[in-house]
Scaffold this active site. Structure first.
Site, PDB file in Angstrom:
ATOM      1  N   GLN A 283      -8.849 -10.669   0.908  1.00 48.95           N
ATOM      2  CA  GLN A 283      -8.923  -9.228   1.112  1.00 48.95           C
ATOM      3  C   GLN A 283      -7.711  -8.496   0.541  1.00 48.95           C
ATOM      4  O   GLN A 283      -7.773  -7.291   0.295  1.00 48.95           O
ATOM      5  CB  GLN A 283      -9.083  -8.911   2.595  1.00 48.95           C
ATOM      6  N   TRP A 299      -4.672   0.187  -0.263  1.00 45.51           N
ATOM      7  CA  TRP A 299      -5.999   0.643  -0.656  1.00 45.51           C
ATOM      8  C   TRP A 299      -5.968   1.325  -2.033  1.00 45.51           C
ATOM      9  O   TRP A 299      -6.213   2.519  -2.173  1.00 45.51           O
ATOM     10  CB  TRP A 299      -6.557   1.573   0.418  1.00 45.51           C
ATOM     11  N   ASP A 400     -15.686  -2.128   3.721  1.00 42.58           N
ATOM     12  CA  ASP A 400     -15.211  -1.782   5.060  1.00 42.58           C
ATOM     13  C   ASP A 400     -15.341  -0.281   5.336  1.00 42.58           C
ATOM     14  O   ASP A 400     -15.535   0.528   4.442  1.00 42.58           O
ATOM     15  CB  ASP A 400     -13.756  -2.219   5.185  1.00 42.58           C
ATOM     16  N   GLU A 403     -16.597   5.076   9.192  1.00 43.18           N
ATOM     17  CA  GLU A 403     -16.720   5.743  10.496  1.00 43.18           C
ATOM     18  C   GLU A 403     -15.846   6.983  10.642  1.00 43.18           C
ATOM     19  O   GLU A 403     -15.946   7.690  11.642  1.00 43.18           O
ATOM     20  CB  GLU A 403     -16.313   4.782  11.630  1.00 43.18           C
ATOM     21  N   ASP A 467     -14.440  -5.788  13.917  1.00 49.32           N
ATOM     22  CA  ASP A 467     -13.143  -6.326  14.329  1.00 49.32           C
ATOM     23  C   ASP A 467     -13.165  -6.814  15.780  1.00 49.32           C
ATOM     24  O   ASP A 467     -12.651  -6.146  16.688  1.00 49.32           O
ATOM     25  CB  ASP A 467     -12.061  -5.266  14.146  1.00 49.32           C
ATOM     26  N   HIS A 532     -11.618 -15.376   8.966  1.00 47.94           N
ATOM     27  CA  HIS A 532     -10.697 -14.255   8.784  1.00 47.94           C
ATOM     28  C   HIS A 532      -9.358 -14.649   9.395  1.00 47.94           C
ATOM     29  O   HIS A 532      -9.319 -15.228  10.480  1.00 47.94           O
ATOM     30  CB  HIS A 532     -11.241 -13.002   9.468  1.00 47.94           C
TER      31      HIS A 532
END
Length: 676
Positions: A283, A299, A400, A403, A467, A532
């Site tokens: 990731q 990011w 990902d 929201e 998560d 993960h």
């Protein structure tokens, strides 16, 4: 097929397994005018609401309207507030509602559906803390499931009282990544609304269920005589996920961070234990930042040469060894980096009311959001996936978030953000899927999403459970995966998996070797097996924690790979007919425990999986529904009913149906991996 008839002025609906009558003058819904406000903090929402007096409405005459009927919905004085058009779409009954006359201000509706005291209800999206929602209220609004406030409260509570795995948060404050205004009833019907606003489900009454929608929106009710058919009907309405790439079944996808050297070191460790590896999921391919929250990501969607020198060559080298490389992306941009500067200069970020870029704090740092309602911004972000990810050979990624759209932002499209907020995950999934389709990669590349709403079902390739906490808690830890996955299943999302070991880590909450191994056992019996490291990798037991964990992890990975023919068949059924891969027991067994037990599930039609979900346990009670069951590890036959099963590490209770067409495959697993 549903048929509609006007009999003596009433609308009579003949549906699979039942007949319904809508009578003139009988109250069917309520409406009102309301005002609300929303505040968001780290993805957590607070709501305030003022609602005027509810007005009860009832239908007038049912008049022919094309292939359906139309009626006026009036108050007790005969004043019309809404027009309702009713039509049958196969086994789905659709009610299309329009405001009438001077009642444009109406923006609340309550719909009641008949119920019985022994009914069970499921769905609302992805619900972790409850399975059967009977007796509960659920709010349906996309949000961060685990936010800093909830985590802090949990840590404080457990410091005072010790671990409390049975604790569950109240539904009145419950939030989830994937919220969808859909539920399924044990009476073999589903309810769905096309609304994208805040909704509530109320299952606290014995004789009716009530749905609140903060808008005027279409609603649908679908019927069937069995649950498989009901899933087919629902997925026919909402869409289905495609089949997964063939390579995902060929072993575990290893979650690894730290760069090329870390990848090679860990691959060498699992090779010592004959671990089949389908892929490595890195990731941090685009860089990382260290914060108080832990190891987080930078990011900026370009590979980081300091961590992954010449990543395209490394990906090609892995591919030659049959190992795929997977990355990570979300719809945010790091404000320190060049991609943000490029997008900001062109006005491609979501704006605040003053015209500036709306910066949202996720954990400890601010980030900008690409405005997915802006066609140029949408195309640009899609091209980044095509060029910077697919273009260097990535075979998949975690898509990902979704929201965090604030309700006080300004969008390029001019849409009301209160109505756009819940649509954001579906738009984000659609962007990712279009990148695959336009590159000719759908079917070869895996991406998996966390957030969802109506539209995600048809746009994503796969979900993951988000998560989870690195603990045994029923509301957020290992046990929460099953109700979360099954509630998605009854809402039309048939492909789900979880982070092996969970993600959220804060002392004293951290992953033990036992937790990792038990989670690994469960994940072997899901469509995809992927680990993960968590937000604080050094605090967590990983797959290479020691030789015991490595050996156990390798064995369960081989079990997962051996299930490939069965898993592929179940995934194909989901793609073709919308029947989920992980299924509730009540789909086939009309028995009380099948409606209530959220500690076990069916994998496909023929495997019953009952993972060990409690710390320190080497046995558990299992409920076997009325069928002929064979223990996968011993070959011993079991009669229906409850049984106390030994479950030493590496042997979670798993059974297969004696009459399964895959019986020979399961027998081969018994010979290869059994206790004997």
């Amino acid at each position: 097929m549903i048929t509609l008839r006007n009999i003596d002025g009433d609308l009579v609906v003949t549906a699979p397994g039942r007949t319904l009558t809508f009578r003139r003058g009988q109250t069917c819904m309520q409406t009102a005018v309301g005002e609300d406000s929303y505040t968001m903090d780290h993805g957590r929402f607070r709501f305030s609401e003022r609602t005027g007096e509810r007005v009860s409405l009832s239908p007038g005459d049912f008049l022919p309207d094309g292939d359906g009927f139309v009626t006026a919905l009036c108050d007790d004085r005969g004043e019309q507030y809404l027009t309702a058009r009713i039509r049958a779409e196969g086994d789905v009954l659709r009610f299309s509602l329009e405001r009438y006359g001077a009642h444009d201000e109406i923006n609340r509706m309550w719909v009641r559906l008949p119920a019985k005291p022994d009914d069970h209800f499921y769905g609302g999206g992805e619900v972790f803390h409850r399975w059967d929602l009977k007796g509960d209220k659920l709010r349906v609004w996309v949000a961060e499931h685990t936010n800093p406030v909830a985590i802090s409260r949990k840590i404080a509570r457990e410091k005072l009282r010790g671990p409390q795995p049975k604790h569950r948060d109240k539904s009145s404050s419950y939030e989830t990544y994937y919220a969808q205004p859909t539920f399924m009833s044990s009476r073999k019907f589903f309810f769905h609304s096309d609304a994208t606003v805040y909704c509530e489900f109320d299952f606290t009454h014995d004789d009716y269920s009530e749905v609140l929608i903060r808008d005027i929106a279409d609603v649908c009710v679908g019927f069937a005589e069995d649950f498989e058919t009901l899933s087919r009907t629902l997925s026919g309405l909402l869409g289905r996920q495609p089949e997964l790439p063939d390579w995902v079944y060929d072993g575990v996808i290893l979650g690894i961070q730290g760069g090329n050297e870390a990848v090679e070191t860990k691959l060498a460790a699992v090779a010592r234990h004959d671990t089949p590896v389908a892929g490595v999921w890195c990731q941090d391919w685009e860089g990382r930042r260290i914060t108080a929250f832990g190891k987080q990501l930078m990011w900026n969607w370009v590979f980081d040469p300091s961590l992954y020198p010449d990543l395209p060559a490394e990906i090609a080298s892995l591919s030659e060894r049959g190992i795929r490389f997977l990355g990570y992306i979300n719809p945010f941009l790091a404000v320190e980096k060049e991609l943000y500067k490029y997008a900001s200069e062109r006005g491609w970020c979501v704006k605040d009311k003053n015209g500036g870029d709306y910066l949202v704090t996720i954990t400890t740092f601010p980030a900008a959001m690409v405005d997915l309602t802006n066609p140029a911004a949408y195309a640009w972000l899609k091209d980044i996936i095509k060029e910077n990810m697919l273009g260097i050979g990535q075979a998949g990624w975690m898509a990902d978030f979704g929201e965090y759209l604030p309700t006080d932002c300004v969008l390029f499209s001019g849409e009301d953000p209160k109505k756009a907020h819940c649509t954001w995950p579906a738009r984000w999934a659609q962007l990712n899927r279009e990148a695959l389709e336009e590159s000719g990669k759908l079917g070869d590349v895996l991406f998996f999403t966390r957030a969802g709403h109506t539209g995600t079902v048809k746009n994503t390739v796969m979900m993951w459970n988000g998560d989870q906490h690195t603990d045994w808690s029923e509301d957020c830890g290992l046990p929460s995966v099953i109700p979360g996955s099954l509630s998605l299943a009854v809402c039309g999302m048939g492909l789900v998996h979880s982070d092996i070991g969970g993600y959220i880590t804060f002392p004293p909450m951290q992953r033990s070797a036992e937790l990792f191994m038990r989670w690994c056992e469960m994940s072997a019996f899901t469509p995809v097996m992927r680990s993960h490291e968590g937000n604080k990798p050094e605090s967590n037991a990983q797959f290479d924690y020691d030789e015991t964990v490595l050996a156990h992890h390798g064995r369960m990975s081989r079990v997962h790979k051996a299930l490939k023919p069965y898993l592929k068949a179940a995934v194909a059924e989901n793609a073709a007919a919308g029947v989920p891969v992980m299924r509730p027991m009540f789909y086939y067994y009309d028995e009380k425990p099948a409606y209530e037990d959220a500690t076990q599930y069916l994998l496909g039609r023929d495997l019953l999986v009952a993972p060990v979900l409690e710390q320190g346990q080497d046995a558990r009670w299992v409920y076997l529904p009325r069928d002929e069951w064979i223990d996968l590890w011993t070959g011993r036959r079991y009669a229906p009913g409850r049984a106390l099963l030994d479950a030493p590490m590496g042997f979670p209770p798993v059974f297969y149906r004696k009459d399964s067409e895959f019986a020979s495959l399961f027998e081969s697993l018994t010979k290869s991996f059994g206790k004997g």
